[in-house]
Design a protein around this motif. Structure first.
Motif, PDB file in Angstrom:
ATOM      1  N   TYR A 133       0.797  52.053  62.536  1.00 42.17           N
ATOM      2  CA  TYR A 133       1.633  51.802  61.374  1.00 42.17           C
ATOM      3  C   TYR A 133       2.140  53.113  60.779  1.00 42.17           C
ATOM      4  O   TYR A 133       3.306  53.227  60.390  1.00 42.17           O
ATOM      5  CB  TYR A 133       0.869  50.988  60.327  1.00 42.17           C
ATOM      6  CG  TYR A 133       1.745  50.551  59.178  1.00 42.17           C
ATOM      7  CD1 TYR A 133       2.781  49.644  59.392  1.00 42.17           C
ATOM      8  CD2 TYR A 133       1.546  51.050  57.901  1.00 42.17           C
ATOM      9  CE1 TYR A 133       3.596  49.249  58.342  1.00 42.17           C
ATOM     10  CE2 TYR A 133       2.356  50.654  56.851  1.00 42.17           C
ATOM     11  CZ  TYR A 133       3.382  49.751  57.085  1.00 42.17           C
ATOM     12  OH  TYR A 133       4.192  49.363  56.046  1.00 42.17           O
ATOM     13  N   GLY A 134       1.275  54.131  60.732  1.00 45.46           N
ATOM     14  CA  GLY A 134       1.693  55.446  60.242  1.00 45.46           C
ATOM     15  C   GLY A 134       2.798  56.030  61.104  1.00 45.46           C
ATOM     16  O   GLY A 134       3.771  56.590  60.596  1.00 45.46           O
ATOM     17  N   GLU A 135       2.674  55.897  62.418  1.00 48.54           N
ATOM     18  CA  GLU A 135       3.710  56.380  63.332  1.00 48.54           C
ATOM     19  C   GLU A 135       5.019  55.624  63.106  1.00 48.54           C
ATOM     20  O   GLU A 135       6.096  56.220  63.103  1.00 48.54           O
ATOM     21  CB  GLU A 135       3.252  56.234  64.785  1.00 48.54           C
ATOM     22  CG  GLU A 135       4.246  56.735  65.794  1.00 48.54           C
ATOM     23  CD  GLU A 135       4.613  58.207  65.623  1.00 48.54           C
ATOM     24  OE1 GLU A 135       5.798  58.536  65.860  1.00 48.54           O
ATOM     25  OE2 GLU A 135       3.759  59.017  65.248  1.00 48.54           O
ATOM     26  N   HIS A 136       4.917  54.326  62.899  1.00 47.70           N
ATOM     27  CA  HIS A 136       6.107  53.513  62.617  1.00 47.70           C
ATOM     28  C   HIS A 136       6.799  53.999  61.335  1.00 47.70           C
ATOM     29  O   HIS A 136       8.027  54.141  61.300  1.00 47.70           O
ATOM     30  CB  HIS A 136       5.716  52.039  62.496  1.00 47.70           C
ATOM     31  CG  HIS A 136       6.779  51.175  61.921  1.00 47.70           C
ATOM     32  ND1 HIS A 136       7.896  50.791  62.634  1.00 47.70           N
ATOM     33  CD2 HIS A 136       6.923  50.629  60.687  1.00 47.70           C
ATOM     34  CE1 HIS A 136       8.677  50.054  61.864  1.00 47.70           C
ATOM     35  NE2 HIS A 136       8.102  49.942  60.678  1.00 47.70           N
ATOM     36  N   LEU A 137       6.016  54.266  60.293  1.00 48.43           N
ATOM     37  CA  LEU A 137       6.597  54.745  59.031  1.00 48.43           C
ATOM     38  C   LEU A 137       7.265  56.108  59.202  1.00 48.43           C
ATOM     39  O   LEU A 137       8.351  56.353  58.672  1.00 48.43           O
ATOM     40  CB  LEU A 137       5.532  54.820  57.939  1.00 48.43           C
ATOM     41  CG  LEU A 137       5.006  53.492  57.421  1.00 48.43           C
ATOM     42  CD1 LEU A 137       3.899  53.719  56.393  1.00 48.43           C
ATOM     43  CD2 LEU A 137       6.117  52.643  56.830  1.00 48.43           C
TER      44      LEU A 137
END
Length: 176
Positions: A133-137
């Protein structure tokens, strides 16, 4: 027992699968799943790839509020299933129960995750979800900043990832 999600329906004995018992809400189609029988059920299954279900069949009605376990009234802990999923599974660690909102079982099956309900609540799974999710953000922030150049940025990244001298190239570019 009263439904912890919609608070309108009552929980009645039901089945997610022909040999997977639990309690189904008469109003919102949520399902209270006891994890002990689930673990036995999952161990006996020989899962085959599930066909992708049509989108209208995958509507998931996730309750965003904290849920109370219908058996012991403790707050249930919500765990994200994946980085792209906006819903999660609710767990009562006191009673060893999981709450599946209406549509979540079909969604889990469509993703091949029907045998992963107990794994979803583990630290390892949740750590991976947070990383993804952090990578997506981060990707979304870059996409917003570069605008129309995003497709070219993706192309350059793919090219760069394939280069054996990737670190040298990045070091050179970072000095400019």
């Amino acid at each position: 027992m009263q439904c912890p999600s919609c608070k309108r329906g009552s929980l009645r004995p039901g089945r997610l699968e022909h040999d997977l018992p639990g309690y189904s809400c008469s109003s919102c189609s949520g399902f209270l799943l006891s994890l002990s029988p689930y673990v036995d059920w999952a161990a006996k299954q020989k899962f085959q790839a599930q066909p992708q279900l049509a989108p209208f069949e995958l509507v998931v009605r996730d309750n965003r509020a904290a849920l109370r376990c219908p058996k012991c009234s403790r707050l249930m802990i919500k765990h994200r299933i994946s980085a792209e999923a906006t819903h999660g599974l609710d767990y009562c660690y006191g009673c060893d129960e999981a709450w599946l909102d209406g549509g979540e079982w079909a969604w889990l099956k469509s993703k091949g995750l029907q045998a992963s309900i107990t794994a979803i609540s583990t630290d390892t799974w949740q750590h991976r979800v947070r990383q993804e999710y952090g990578e997506h953000l981060r990707e979304e922030r870059v996409k917003e900043r570069v605008g129309e150049a995003w497709p070219e940025v993706q192309r350059v990244k793919q090219w760069l990832d394939a280069q054996p001298q990737r670190a040298d190239i990045l070091n050179y570019l970072n000095r400019e």
